[in-house]
Enzyme design. Sequence first.
Site, PDB file in Angstrom:
ATOM      1  N   ASP A 122      21.981 -53.197   8.525  1.00 24.77           N
ATOM      2  CA  ASP A 122      21.733 -52.144   9.604  1.00 24.77           C
ATOM      3  C   ASP A 122      22.733 -51.890  10.473  1.00 24.77           C
ATOM      4  O   ASP A 122      22.316 -51.560  11.878  1.00 24.77           O
ATOM      5  CB  ASP A 122      20.287 -52.447  10.146  1.00 24.77           C
ATOM      6  CG  ASP A 122      19.682 -50.840  10.541  1.00 24.77           C
ATOM      7  OD1 ASP A 122      20.203 -49.960  10.267  1.00 24.77           O
ATOM      8  OD2 ASP A 122      18.788 -51.021  11.271  1.00 24.77           O
TER       9      ASP A 122
ATOM     10  N   SER B   6      17.721 -47.183  19.411  1.00 23.30           N
ATOM     11  CA  SER B   6      18.200 -48.049  18.181  1.00 23.30           C
ATOM     12  C   SER B   6      20.024 -47.868  18.499  1.00 23.30           C
ATOM     13  O   SER B   6      20.441 -46.783  18.384  1.00 23.30           O
ATOM     14  CB  SER B   6      17.839 -47.287  16.906  1.00 23.30           C
ATOM     15  OG  SER B   6      16.897 -48.049  16.070  1.00 23.30           O
TER      16      SER B   6
ATOM     17  N   HIS C 221      20.878 -47.167  10.153  1.00 22.40           N
ATOM     18  CA  HIS C 221      19.782 -46.278   9.693  1.00 22.40           C
ATOM     19  C   HIS C 221      19.846 -44.968  10.432  1.00 22.40           C
ATOM     20  O   HIS C 221      19.384 -43.874  10.021  1.00 22.40           O
ATOM     21  CB  HIS C 221      18.322 -47.051  10.029  1.00 22.40           C
ATOM     22  CG  HIS C 221      17.802 -47.032  11.475  1.00 22.40           C
ATOM     23  ND1 HIS C 221      17.960 -48.532  11.882  1.00 22.40           N
ATOM     24  CD2 HIS C 221      17.395 -46.479  12.172  1.00 22.40           C
ATOM     25  CE1 HIS C 221      17.451 -48.360  13.194  1.00 22.40           C
ATOM     26  NE2 HIS C 221      17.200 -47.179  13.357  1.00 22.40           N
TER      27      HIS C 221
END
Length: 290
Positions: A165, A240, A133
């Site tokens: 992801d 992330s 992402h």
Amino acid sequence: MAVQTGLGEPRGPWFISPELDPDGRGWWEPPEREPGGRQPGRLLAVLAVVAVSAVSGALAGGVVASRDGAGGPAAASAAPVPAELVTAAERTVPGVVSVLAGGGATGGSTTSGSATGSGFAVDDQQHLITNDHILAKGGGGPVTVELPDGRRFAAEVVGREPRSDLAVLKVPASAGLTPLPLAKPGATRVGEPVLAVGSPLGLAGTVTAGIVSALDREVRLGNNRHTAVQTDASINPGNSGGPLVNARGEVVGVNTAIATIDGNGSIGIGFAIPIDQVQQTADTIIGKGG
């Protein structure tokens, strides 16, 4: 149901508890608004959970560094950190990078239409794991990684797997990143100490500690359901793609999402993609892309 992120633009796919109905309503749904659109005066019990790559570099500017002498007695009374976690952090940080994708990736700052997150080296061929992402938010633009020593390299996107992801990048051999060891599948235990390492709010090399709160937690990120490792290690936008490691410095998962109450930052509920899923996906991507 409109949900606020509380930290600027949305950072990636929403997490939605599988307990929610298809229309997004569940037991923590806030009460109906009072006339005029005003919410009743109580704490909203809505969990807005967002993937944790930072979309805007301006977020980092909102972080205020502690001043000399700040903390006083409270800082002095902090619980001692186990020596094994100190060692794990020392081993992990050199293999973790900041990932910059999109419009601002090749310049000196992050701009609109770009995204930042984290990543880590997994082999001596300088392959890096990160979240897909982050690249998606970058709009498919150029990707740059920044090493712990401040050097920057243009990264090749070896492959992407949006459903998981996950994405694999590659940097030149001259980067010399230290690959991180991966934990054995099925070896992670609830209650064991872990560290989240990455670049929250643009603060590279940040290490936070916690425990594994749950295993095989079923969550929904975007349109896809996943089983995740839940942790209370502090995870924030920019984490992330960074590693969640155990006390031996082995990666047990890839930090991907956080839960927030009314979008107000980390509340000690974070989610990481389990290492067995990560390794399987990474091996497939590397095998295809070289």
